[in-house]
Write an enzyme that holds these catalytic residues in place. Sequence first.
Site, PDB file in Angstrom:
ATOM      1  N   LEU A  17       0.819  -1.207   0.000  1.00  0.00           N
ATOM      2  CA  LEU A  17       0.000   0.000   0.000  1.00  0.00           C
ATOM      3  C   LEU A  17       0.862   1.271   0.000  1.00  0.00           C
ATOM      4  O   LEU A  17       0.331   2.373  -0.026  1.00  0.00           O
ATOM      5  CB  LEU A  17      -0.913   0.019   1.229  1.00  0.00           C
ATOM      6  CG  LEU A  17      -1.956  -1.098   1.325  1.00  0.00           C
ATOM      7  CD1 LEU A  17      -2.718  -0.990   2.643  1.00  0.00           C
ATOM      8  CD2 LEU A  17      -2.919  -1.036   0.146  1.00  0.00           C
ATOM      9  N   LYS A  72      15.552  -5.972   4.428  1.00  0.00           N
ATOM     10  CA  LYS A  72      15.852  -4.976   5.460  1.00  0.00           C
ATOM     11  C   LYS A  72      17.277  -5.094   5.997  1.00  0.00           C
ATOM     12  O   LYS A  72      17.932  -4.074   6.254  1.00  0.00           O
ATOM     13  CB  LYS A  72      14.823  -5.049   6.582  1.00  0.00           C
ATOM     14  CG  LYS A  72      13.422  -4.632   6.134  1.00  0.00           C
ATOM     15  CD  LYS A  72      12.440  -4.606   7.284  1.00  0.00           C
ATOM     16  CE  LYS A  72      11.064  -4.166   6.815  1.00  0.00           C
ATOM     17  NZ  LYS A  72      10.103  -4.067   7.938  1.00  0.00           N
ATOM     18  N   GLY A 141      12.215  -9.340  13.129  1.00  0.00           N
ATOM     19  CA  GLY A 141      12.576  -7.946  12.932  1.00  0.00           C
ATOM     20  C   GLY A 141      11.528  -6.956  13.409  1.00  0.00           C
ATOM     21  O   GLY A 141      11.861  -5.918  14.002  1.00  0.00           O
TER      22      GLY A 141
END
Length: 279
Positions: A17, A72, A141
Amino acid sequence: MQPRVCAVIGSPIDHSLSPALHTAAYADLGLPWRYTRRDVPAGELGRFVDALSVDGIDDLACGGLSVTMPGKAEALARADERDPRAVVLGAANTLVPRFDNETVVGWSAYNTDVDGIIGAFAQHGLTQAASKRCVIIGAGGTAAAALAALRAMGAQSVAVVARNLAKAAGLSATGEQLDIRVDLVSFAAAAAAIRQADVITSTVPPGVADAIARHGLRAGQMVLDAVYAGGETALLRQARTDGATAVGGVHMLLHQAVEQVRLMTGLRPSVEAMRAALP
């Protein structure tokens, strides 16, 4: 301000999104910027960013990258400047280029997942956790980001419910760096920890917390589930049924994106303009 193109990168990426949120921010700020998606599988982020530094996106310089799974840790490793919070968490969800004129000369890494959690709680009336009994479900995470968020809100200790306590030991080490005590709790003992909690943050994939939800919750609790795709989770449905405050992951997504826009553009966007772009 120069036109830029920003992107969310990861794999899979079609569900994101972020384009709707960032595009709404640019419109509200009057920026000639665009936002897109790029599928970047595990192991490819460094090569992608290197190419981006030279070629940009669609013939325009890149203004920044939102990084989702599985990139990440790679994003943190690729950056040459790292925000201390991202270093402690071992993950970055935001890469911002540094320019000399129109030439990219480096990348800075940040973790705005922490801001997302703090903002989601604040939106629902919780700004301090110093006197709260806090539980995090999961030990990955996002759990580390939740730990940092709760510490920033004043929490002194957190119970972490994990399926694999050995793998969760890394979160205890993160807690030491953040100066917050982490008590590891097995899924078998989760019901008691959940009943005693004031603030519950679930960071596990859809379905994993369903068994915990079946034990029930209670009025007055604050329950955040980081899942934002696929509809309301069983945990949030149970929270509403039992009179707890249910906070969907879409609120975390919104507030982490607000901070990303600020880092990338140097301007503070309207939270309401971005919220209106959510489905």
